[in-house]
Design a protein around this motif. Sequence first.
Motif, PDB file in Angstrom:
ATOM      1  N   VAL A  16       0.843  -1.197   0.000  1.00 56.18           N
ATOM      2  CA  VAL A  16       0.000   0.000   0.000  1.00 56.18           C
ATOM      3  C   VAL A  16       0.880   1.249   0.000  1.00 56.18           C
ATOM      4  N   LEU A  17       1.997   1.215   0.734  1.00 56.86           N
ATOM      5  CA  LEU A  17       2.937   2.341   0.743  1.00 56.86           C
ATOM      6  C   LEU A  17       3.463   2.610  -0.665  1.00 56.86           C
ATOM      7  N   GLN A  18       3.814   1.558  -1.380  1.00 54.83           N
ATOM      8  CA  GLN A  18       4.306   1.729  -2.744  1.00 54.83           C
ATOM      9  C   GLN A  18       3.235   2.348  -3.637  1.00 54.83           C
ATOM     10  N   ARG A  19       2.008   1.948  -3.443  1.00 51.67           N
ATOM     11  CA  ARG A  19       0.912   2.500  -4.237  1.00 51.67           C
ATOM     12  C   ARG A  19       0.686   3.976  -3.905  1.00 51.67           C
ATOM     13  N   VAL A  20       0.701   4.312  -2.619  1.00 52.22           N
ATOM     14  CA  VAL A  20       0.523   5.705  -2.200  1.00 52.22           C
ATOM     15  C   VAL A  20       1.668   6.559  -2.713  1.00 52.22           C
ATOM     16  N   TRP A  21       2.886   6.021  -2.665  1.00 50.80           N
ATOM     17  CA  TRP A  21       4.062   6.744  -3.155  1.00 50.80           C
ATOM     18  C   TRP A  21       3.925   7.038  -4.653  1.00 50.80           C
TER      19      TRP A  21
ATOM     20  N   CYS B  90       9.698  12.125  -1.589  1.00 49.62           N
ATOM     21  CA  CYS B  90      10.702  11.552  -0.703  1.00 49.62           C
ATOM     22  C   CYS B  90      10.023  11.168   0.617  1.00 49.62           C
ATOM     23  N   GLY B  91      10.732  10.424   1.445  1.00 48.17           N
ATOM     24  CA  GLY B  91      10.166   9.918   2.689  1.00 48.17           C
ATOM     25  C   GLY B  91       9.713  10.996   3.644  1.00 48.17           C
ATOM     26  N   LYS B  92      10.450  12.113   3.710  1.00 48.06           N
ATOM     27  CA  LYS B  92      10.081  13.184   4.638  1.00 48.06           C
ATOM     28  C   LYS B  92       8.748  13.810   4.244  1.00 48.06           C
ATOM     29  N   TYR B  93       8.588  14.109   2.952  1.00 50.86           N
ATOM     30  CA  TYR B  93       7.335  14.707   2.504  1.00 50.86           C
ATOM     31  C   TYR B  93       6.179  13.717   2.601  1.00 50.86           C
ATOM     32  N   LEU B  94       6.464  12.470   2.251  1.00 53.30           N
ATOM     33  CA  LEU B  94       5.411  11.456   2.304  1.00 53.30           C
ATOM     34  C   LEU B  94       4.951  11.235   3.738  1.00 53.30           C
ATOM     35  N   HIS B  95       5.880  11.254   4.676  1.00 53.07           N
ATOM     36  CA  HIS B  95       5.527  11.092   6.088  1.00 53.07           C
ATOM     37  C   HIS B  95       4.657  12.260   6.558  1.00 53.07           C
TER      38      HIS B  95
ATOM     39  N   MET C  38       1.138  11.913   4.840  1.00 52.35           N
ATOM     40  CA  MET C  38       0.540  10.566   4.781  1.00 52.35           C
ATOM     41  C   MET C  38      -0.922  10.580   5.221  1.00 52.35           C
ATOM     42  N   ARG C  39      -1.251  11.218   6.329  1.00 55.42           N
ATOM     43  CA  ARG C  39      -2.632  11.227   6.826  1.00 55.42           C
ATOM     44  C   ARG C  39      -3.570  11.898   5.816  1.00 55.42           C
ATOM     45  N   ILE C  40      -3.129  13.016   5.261  1.00 56.10           N
ATOM     46  CA  ILE C  40      -3.949  13.726   4.275  1.00 56.10           C
ATOM     47  C   ILE C  40      -4.136  12.878   3.020  1.00 56.10           C
ATOM     48  N   LEU C  41      -3.049  12.259   2.544  1.00 59.60           N
ATOM     49  CA  LEU C  41      -3.128  11.426   1.355  1.00 59.60           C
ATOM     50  C   LEU C  41      -4.081  10.250   1.557  1.00 59.60           C
ATOM     51  N   LEU C  42      -3.964   9.579   2.705  1.00 57.28           N
ATOM     52  CA  LEU C  42      -4.832   8.428   2.961  1.00 57.28           C
ATOM     53  C   LEU C  42      -6.296   8.858   3.035  1.00 57.28           C
TER      54      LEU C  42
ATOM     55  N   ASP D 159      11.673   5.622   3.346  1.00 61.36           N
ATOM     56  CA  ASP D 159      12.719   5.597   2.316  1.00 61.36           C
ATOM     57  C   ASP D 159      13.330   4.213   2.177  1.00 61.36           C
ATOM     58  N   ARG D 160      13.548   3.538   3.295  1.00 58.80           N
ATOM     59  CA  ARG D 160      14.149   2.208   3.264  1.00 58.80           C
ATOM     60  C   ARG D 160      13.238   1.199   2.566  1.00 58.80           C
ATOM     61  N   TYR D 161      11.943   1.249   2.847  1.00 59.18           N
ATOM     62  CA  TYR D 161      11.005   0.323   2.230  1.00 59.18           C
ATOM     63  C   TYR D 161      10.757   0.646   0.752  1.00 59.18           C
ATOM     64  N   LEU D 162      10.932   1.893   0.359  1.00 63.10           N
ATOM     65  CA  LEU D 162      10.718   2.272  -1.036  1.00 63.10           C
ATOM     66  C   LEU D 162      11.980   2.159  -1.887  1.00 63.10           C
ATOM     67  N   LYS D 163      13.116   1.862  -1.283  1.00 67.31           N
ATOM     68  CA  LYS D 163      14.385   1.823  -2.006  1.00 67.31           C
ATOM     69  C   LYS D 163      14.364   0.864  -3.208  1.00 67.31           C
ATOM     70  N   PRO D 164      13.843  -0.363  -3.072  1.00 66.02           N
ATOM     71  CA  PRO D 164      13.821  -1.248  -4.248  1.00 66.02           C
ATOM     72  C   PRO D 164      12.941  -0.708  -5.380  1.00 66.02           C
ATOM     73  N   MET D 165      11.820  -0.097  -5.031  1.00 63.52           N
ATOM     74  CA  MET D 165      10.923   0.431  -6.059  1.00 63.52           C
ATOM     75  C   MET D 165      11.540   1.641  -6.754  1.00 63.52           C
ATOM     76  N   ARG D 166      12.244   2.477  -5.990  1.00 61.89           N
ATOM     77  CA  ARG D 166      12.916   3.627  -6.590  1.00 61.89           C
ATOM     78  C   ARG D 166      14.020   3.176  -7.534  1.00 61.89           C
TER      79      ARG D 166
END
Length: 186
Positions: free
Chosen positions: A78-83, A90-95, A98-102, A135-142
């Motif tokens: 789900v994180l990959q989809r939201v990203w 980037c992770g800072k902006y996504l964090h 996140m609540r607004i996006l969800l 950022d760590r969890y999204l590293k492979p997708m990036r």
Amino acid sequence: MATRTEITTKYARQYKKASKKNKGAVLDEVVAVTGWTRDNARRRLTQAAKHPPGPGRQVAKQPRKPRARKYSYDAVKVLQRVWAISGGQCGKYLHATMRILLDLLEAHNELTTGQDRYDKHVRKELLAMSPATIDRYLKPMRARDAINGISTTKPGSLLRSAITIRRAGDEVEDEPGGMNPEWWTR
């Protein structure tokens, strides 16, 4: 190196069992044989006494066992989809968003509870993730979706011909912005 390891292993047993007075004599022998300094010899002897090399021990360290994942596979998907929907923030902006996006994705039925791995537990996990973890969890997708290619811009000659280049022997102009050599002598 193998000989030094054997010597260190041999003397490590003596050094460990010796009294404080006799440890100096053992150190003197090791320094004479190996050519090491006393500090280095002392450090290597104590290390060899604590962790003696076994017969099949390899020089390279064994890889560390990876830590268990804190967040579920569903949360990562789900994180990959939201990203991807957010435009690859980037992770800072996504964090931070996140609540607004969800909330917005739920309101527009992009994320529906009970479908596509999304539920309340996954939402709670996503809101608990730190920016570094995101950022760590999204590293492979990036890495997979990295922007590759050659830039299409080429250096042009117009700019080069528009700017005059002065050399050391050129005369200085008497216009505003030009430097007058008489000012240098004052």
